[in-house]
Design a protein around this motif. Structure first.
Motif, PDB file in Angstrom:
ATOM      1  N   LEU A 184       0.824  -1.202   0.000  1.00  0.00           N
ATOM      2  CA  LEU A 184       0.000   0.000   0.000  1.00  0.00           C
ATOM      3  C   LEU A 184       0.857   1.251   0.000  1.00  0.00           C
ATOM      4  O   LEU A 184       0.530   2.253  -0.636  1.00  0.00           O
ATOM      5  N   ARG A 185       1.993   1.209   0.709  1.00  0.00           N
ATOM      6  CA  ARG A 185       2.866   2.380   0.805  1.00  0.00           C
ATOM      7  C   ARG A 185       3.557   2.691  -0.512  1.00  0.00           C
ATOM      8  O   ARG A 185       4.126   3.778  -0.668  1.00  0.00           O
ATOM      9  N   GLU A 186       3.541   1.745  -1.448  1.00  0.00           N
ATOM     10  CA  GLU A 186       4.154   1.996  -2.743  1.00  0.00           C
ATOM     11  C   GLU A 186       3.300   2.927  -3.607  1.00  0.00           C
ATOM     12  O   GLU A 186       3.812   3.539  -4.538  1.00  0.00           O
ATOM     13  N   TYR A 187       2.009   3.004  -3.307  1.00  0.00           N
ATOM     14  CA  TYR A 187       1.101   3.847  -4.078  1.00  0.00           C
ATOM     15  C   TYR A 187       1.014   5.223  -3.424  1.00  0.00           C
ATOM     16  O   TYR A 187       0.618   5.348  -2.267  1.00  0.00           O
ATOM     17  N   PHE A 188       1.357   6.270  -4.175  1.00  0.00           N
ATOM     18  CA  PHE A 188       1.364   7.615  -3.610  1.00  0.00           C
ATOM     19  C   PHE A 188      -0.025   8.067  -3.184  1.00  0.00           C
ATOM     20  O   PHE A 188      -0.161   8.854  -2.254  1.00  0.00           O
ATOM     21  N   VAL A 189      -1.065   7.566  -3.850  1.00  0.00           N
ATOM     22  CA  VAL A 189      -2.416   8.026  -3.544  1.00  0.00           C
ATOM     23  C   VAL A 189      -2.830   7.668  -2.121  1.00  0.00           C
ATOM     24  O   VAL A 189      -3.664   8.348  -1.519  1.00  0.00           O
ATOM     25  N   PHE A 190      -2.222   6.619  -1.536  1.00  0.00           N
ATOM     26  CA  PHE A 190      -2.613   6.183  -0.205  1.00  0.00           C
ATOM     27  C   PHE A 190      -1.744   6.791   0.892  1.00  0.00           C
ATOM     28  O   PHE A 190      -1.900   6.440   2.061  1.00  0.00           O
TER      29      PHE A 190
ATOM     30  N   TRP B  10      -7.066  -1.329 -25.329  1.00  0.00           N
ATOM     31  CA  TRP B  10      -5.928  -2.232 -25.512  1.00  0.00           C
ATOM     32  C   TRP B  10      -5.545  -2.924 -24.197  1.00  0.00           C
ATOM     33  O   TRP B  10      -4.447  -3.429 -24.056  1.00  0.00           O
ATOM     34  N   ASN B  11      -6.450  -2.896 -23.230  1.00  0.00           N
ATOM     35  CA  ASN B  11      -6.286  -3.593 -21.955  1.00  0.00           C
ATOM     36  C   ASN B  11      -5.211  -2.973 -21.069  1.00  0.00           C
ATOM     37  O   ASN B  11      -4.680  -3.624 -20.172  1.00  0.00           O
ATOM     38  N   ASN B  12      -4.882  -1.705 -21.299  1.00  0.00           N
ATOM     39  CA  ASN B  12      -3.948  -1.007 -20.413  1.00  0.00           C
ATOM     40  C   ASN B  12      -4.703  -0.468 -19.198  1.00  0.00           C
ATOM     41  O   ASN B  12      -5.769   0.128 -19.335  1.00  0.00           O
ATOM     42  N   GLU B  13      -4.126  -0.655 -18.038  1.00  0.00           N
ATOM     43  CA  GLU B  13      -4.761  -0.261 -16.772  1.00  0.00           C
ATOM     44  C   GLU B  13      -4.170   1.056 -16.290  1.00  0.00           C
ATOM     45  O   GLU B  13      -2.949   1.224 -16.257  1.00  0.00           O
ATOM     46  N   LYS B  14      -5.068   1.998 -15.897  1.00  0.00           N
ATOM     47  CA  LYS B  14      -4.606   3.336 -15.513  1.00  0.00           C
ATOM     48  C   LYS B  14      -5.387   3.832 -14.298  1.00  0.00           C
ATOM     49  O   LYS B  14      -6.606   3.670 -14.223  1.00  0.00           O
ATOM     50  N   GLU B  15      -4.681   4.444 -13.378  1.00  0.00           N
ATOM     51  CA  GLU B  15      -5.284   5.000 -12.166  1.00  0.00           C
ATOM     52  C   GLU B  15      -6.022   6.290 -12.503  1.00  0.00           C
ATOM     53  O   GLU B  15      -5.481   7.171 -13.171  1.00  0.00           O
TER      54      GLU B  15
ATOM     55  N   ALA C 228       4.127  -3.982 -14.683  1.00  0.00           N
ATOM     56  CA  ALA C 228       4.966  -2.980 -14.031  1.00  0.00           C
ATOM     57  C   ALA C 228       4.153  -1.873 -13.362  1.00  0.00           C
ATOM     58  O   ALA C 228       4.724  -0.971 -12.755  1.00  0.00           O
ATOM     59  N   LYS C 229       2.815  -1.942 -13.474  1.00  0.00           N
ATOM     60  CA  LYS C 229       1.928  -0.925 -12.899  1.00  0.00           C
ATOM     61  C   LYS C 229       2.308   0.481 -13.378  1.00  0.00           C
ATOM     62  O   LYS C 229       2.325   1.449 -12.599  1.00  0.00           O
ATOM     63  N   LEU C 230       2.586   0.601 -14.668  1.00  0.00           N
ATOM     64  CA  LEU C 230       3.012   1.892 -15.200  1.00  0.00           C
ATOM     65  C   LEU C 230       1.887   2.911 -15.225  1.00  0.00           C
ATOM     66  O   LEU C 230       2.134   4.105 -15.365  1.00  0.00           O
ATOM     67  N   GLY C 231       0.651   2.448 -15.104  1.00  0.00           N
ATOM     68  CA  GLY C 231      -0.472   3.368 -15.096  1.00  0.00           C
ATOM     69  C   GLY C 231      -0.776   3.941 -13.721  1.00  0.00           C
ATOM     70  O   GLY C 231      -1.767   4.669 -13.563  1.00  0.00           O
ATOM     71  N   TYR C 232       0.077   3.661 -12.722  1.00  0.00           N
ATOM     72  CA  TYR C 232      -0.147   4.114 -11.355  1.00  0.00           C
ATOM     73  C   TYR C 232       1.020   4.966 -10.887  1.00  0.00           C
ATOM     74  O   TYR C 232       2.165   4.774 -11.320  1.00  0.00           O
ATOM     75  N   SER C 233       0.733   5.911  -9.989  1.00  0.00           N
ATOM     76  CA  SER C 233       1.794   6.716  -9.370  1.00  0.00           C
ATOM     77  C   SER C 233       2.362   5.912  -8.216  1.00  0.00           C
ATOM     78  O   SER C 233       1.736   5.786  -7.164  1.00  0.00           O
ATOM     79  N   MET C 234       3.560   5.359  -8.422  1.00  0.00           N
ATOM     80  CA  MET C 234       4.150   4.448  -7.443  1.00  0.00           C
ATOM     81  C   MET C 234       5.631   4.726  -7.255  1.00  0.00           C
ATOM     82  O   MET C 234       6.266   5.364  -8.097  1.00  0.00           O
ATOM     83  N   THR C 235       6.165   4.216  -6.140  1.00  0.00           N
ATOM     84  CA  THR C 235       7.608   4.225  -5.944  1.00  0.00           C
ATOM     85  C   THR C 235       8.180   3.047  -6.707  1.00  0.00           C
ATOM     86  O   THR C 235       7.661   1.945  -6.670  1.00  0.00           O
TER      87      THR C 235
END
Length: 268
Positions: free
Chosen positions: A56-62, A98-103, A255-262
């Motif tokens: 959870l701490r890897e996601y900046f939104v949380f 194209w099945n790309n996942e984005k926050e 790689a969760k490139l669609g999310y703001s992460m560390t």
């Protein structure tokens, strides 16, 4: 124990007096030395997998205060004359054609659906898509479905919102991964939706569906589009995503490139 002794130490009886004979080394009993510790048994080291709390701490939104600040800033993009008042704010994952996942941050207002691409690292709204609720004609809910020969599939439930009486994009737009002319948008729950109690209420897809349907019906009633039949069709059916090889979406989603992460020592 046995000790190594030079044969010359044994005197003539040991043959040490022969001038031509080299000294020989022999093994003789010696004093017992300290006992060596018994062989120790090595136990396998247990490797701890990352818990959802750790991920959870890897996601900046949380991170503390981030979602509150984002919601506060995102309200500035609302145009009262065009959108009305904000009814609810949601944190969802958008699945493109194209099945790309984005926050995404999604706002339901009196007359609009606002889809916000928000950078939770720099705390900036980068893009907003505005959809008139009165233009929405179909809302579909169901499992994701792929062609039988698709190599990159996903599981789970999503919700698809269609507008302008177009159920399918044109051939050119379907095969263009960067096309913005797709007449629908698809959402699913954020991957960490149930990991934070404080934010969980913003991520519930079922609650989002209920409020969306209510808002669309109200918009159709209060501000109908001229020359068009009013009303929204709500369906339970599979949500088709027409991807086959899916290499780009596989890399993006893994790689969760669609999310703001560390990501290591950096974040993006």
């Amino acid at each position: 124990m046995l000790q190594l002794r030079d044969a010359a130490e044994g005197g003539e009886g040991d043959g040490g007096g022969d001038g031509g004979s080299p000294a020989a080394a022999v093994l003789v009993p010696g004093e017992a030395g300290p006992l060596l510790p018994p062989r120790q048994t090595l136990r396998p080291v247990s490797v701890r997998t990352a818990t959802r709390g750790g991920r959870l701490r890897e996601y900046f939104v949380f991170r503390p205060g981030t979602i509150e600040q984002a919601v506060s800033e995102i309200r500035a993009v609302v145009l009262p004359a065009e959108d009305g008042e904000v009814q609810s704010v949601w944190l969802l994952a958008e699945i493109d054609h194209w099945n790309n996942e984005k926050e995404r941050l999604v706002l339901i207002t009196d007359w609009s659906l606002l889809i916000c691409k928000y950078n939770f690292i720099s705390l900036q709204c980068q893009h907003v898509t505005r959809i008139a609720l009165s233009a929405v004609d179909t809302i579909s809910v169901g499992q994701f479905e792929f062609p039988s020969k698709s190599l990159n599939k996903r599981e789970g439930v999503g919700i698809r919102i269609q507008w302008d009486k177009q159920s399918r994009a044109s051939f050119i737009n379907r095969w263009n991964p960067w096309s913005t002319s797709i007449p629908y948008v698809t959402f699913t729950e954020h991957p960490m939706a149930d990991a934070d109690e404080k934010v969980a209420s913003l991520c519930l897809l079922e609650n989002f569906k209920t409020q969306l349907i209510q808002a669309v019906k109200k918009a159709h009633k209060e501000s109908p589009l001229p020359g068009r039949a009013n009303g929204v069709l709500v369906l339970e059916r599979p949500l088709l995503i027409e991807t086959y090889l899916g290499l780009m979406s596989f890399i993006n989603n893994e790689a969760k490139l669609g999310y703001s992460m560390t990501r290591g020592k950096i974040g993006f």
